[in-house]
Design a protein around this motif. Sequence first.
Motif, PDB file in Angstrom:
ATOM      1  N   LYS A   1      -2.524  14.208 -60.415  1.00  0.00           N
ATOM      2  CA  LYS A   1      -1.843  15.494 -60.270  1.00  0.00           C
ATOM      3  C   LYS A   1      -1.588  15.729 -58.790  1.00  0.00           C
ATOM      4  O   LYS A   1      -2.410  15.364 -57.950  1.00  0.00           O
TER       5      LYS A   1
ATOM      6  N   ASP B   1       1.444  10.176 -64.092  1.00  0.00           N
ATOM      7  CA  ASP B   1       0.806  11.497 -64.011  1.00  0.00           C
ATOM      8  C   ASP B   1       1.221  12.229 -62.747  1.00  0.00           C
ATOM      9  O   ASP B   1       1.305  13.460 -62.736  1.00  0.00           O
TER      10      ASP B   1
ATOM     11  N   THR C   1       3.500  16.027 -62.770  1.00  0.00           N
ATOM     12  CA  THR C   1       3.272  17.293 -62.066  1.00  0.00           C
ATOM     13  C   THR C   1       4.310  17.516 -60.976  1.00  0.00           C
ATOM     14  O   THR C   1       4.864  18.605 -60.859  1.00  0.00           O
TER      15      THR C   1
ATOM     16  N   GLU D   1       3.234  23.478 -64.767  1.00  0.00           N
ATOM     17  CA  GLU D   1       2.671  22.739 -65.913  1.00  0.00           C
ATOM     18  C   GLU D   1       2.625  23.629 -67.157  1.00  0.00           C
ATOM     19  O   GLU D   1       2.767  23.161 -68.278  1.00  0.00           O
TER      20      GLU D   1
END
Length: 360
Positions: A218, A250, A254, A261
């Motif tokens: 993230k 990932d 984000t 999110e």
Amino acid sequence: MDAKLEQIVSRFALEGRVTDIRPLGNGLINDTFRVVTDGPDDFVLQRINQGIFRDVDLLQHNIDCVTRHIRRKLEMAGERDIDRKVLRFLPEKTTGKSYWTDGKEWWRVSVFIRDAITYEAVTPEYAGYAGVAFGRFEAMLADIPDQLGETIPDFHNMELRARQLRDAVAADAAGRMADPEVRALVDQMFACEAEMCKAERMHREGVLPKRICHCDTKVNNMLFDRDGQILCVIDLDTVMPSFVFSDFGDFLRTAANTGAEDDPDLDKVNFNMEIFRAFAKGYLSTAGAFLTPPERENLPFAAMLFPYMQAVRFLTDHINGDTYYKIKYPGHNLVRTRAQWKLFLSASEKREEMALFLQG
Ligand code: GN1
Ligand code: MG
């Protein structure tokens, strides 16, 4: 100051007198505090969520090996300011271990990295730096001599995540399957299941390796300095063997999301190709040398897989009655699911464009 937290902190060998302990960050799993001192350093105190990380010994073993290995690499490369570039955990006074437990709760303390900034969203320029940093992180760990275990077994295994959704639907523990929207989302997810479980099949066929990955890339899990350079990758609980798709996918889930999110406004949620291009370029500059052709060719798949997997995980938690992720309001996991599903659809539309960019 909370007396219990103060007590816990006092079990670790830290320099200076503690003057304040206050909440830090936006993690959905652990509880995190900043420990302010009158000494040269502040510290980060964390309660490890043992409901999720069942084997804290293994988890801290992984973290100890990874931070030691990276520290050595940085030293060999003649880097300066190494304490701001890799996390350092303090020993507990009696055991010397990097965590303390009373058998009910698990705690650890690391040095707080000074003058670092975290972001919930980044510009293309910063996404490029992040790509370089995660590629380098994986490259540095390619020759780690230690054996690392899976701190959450099959963490990014899509077949398992789909099975967990199926089990949640069958159990319907919170009665949420009565909601037609939930039912429709479940059906749409299962319609894509076979295709989205491709990585596990490739692994079984021997064409997709596991490497040591971060597995929670993230955007808010990296520390930037004031010039936008990456200082340090944090939140190392999930560092474990996985497919490279984990880190690539990932991060984009984000950073390339034009919304949040959990954005309630789905018009704001889209997959941003400018961020994709910048991140992919940075990532390939440091990871390109070790990636195999199947890994490289499937990076667009990775960009779709992670919003998909996250949508499946959020919906599973919603159906289970919100037992995994911290929520801020009732229905939060459903709002998160809608946003991640929208992002998955948006990334899917751009699959060809991503592939063309990577070929070029
Ligand atoms: C969790 O701990 P945090 O908030 O950085 C989760 C990730 C999810 C993420 C969704 C151990 O990460 O896998 O992608 O929330 N970590 C774990 O925001 O499940
Ligand atoms: Mg985090």
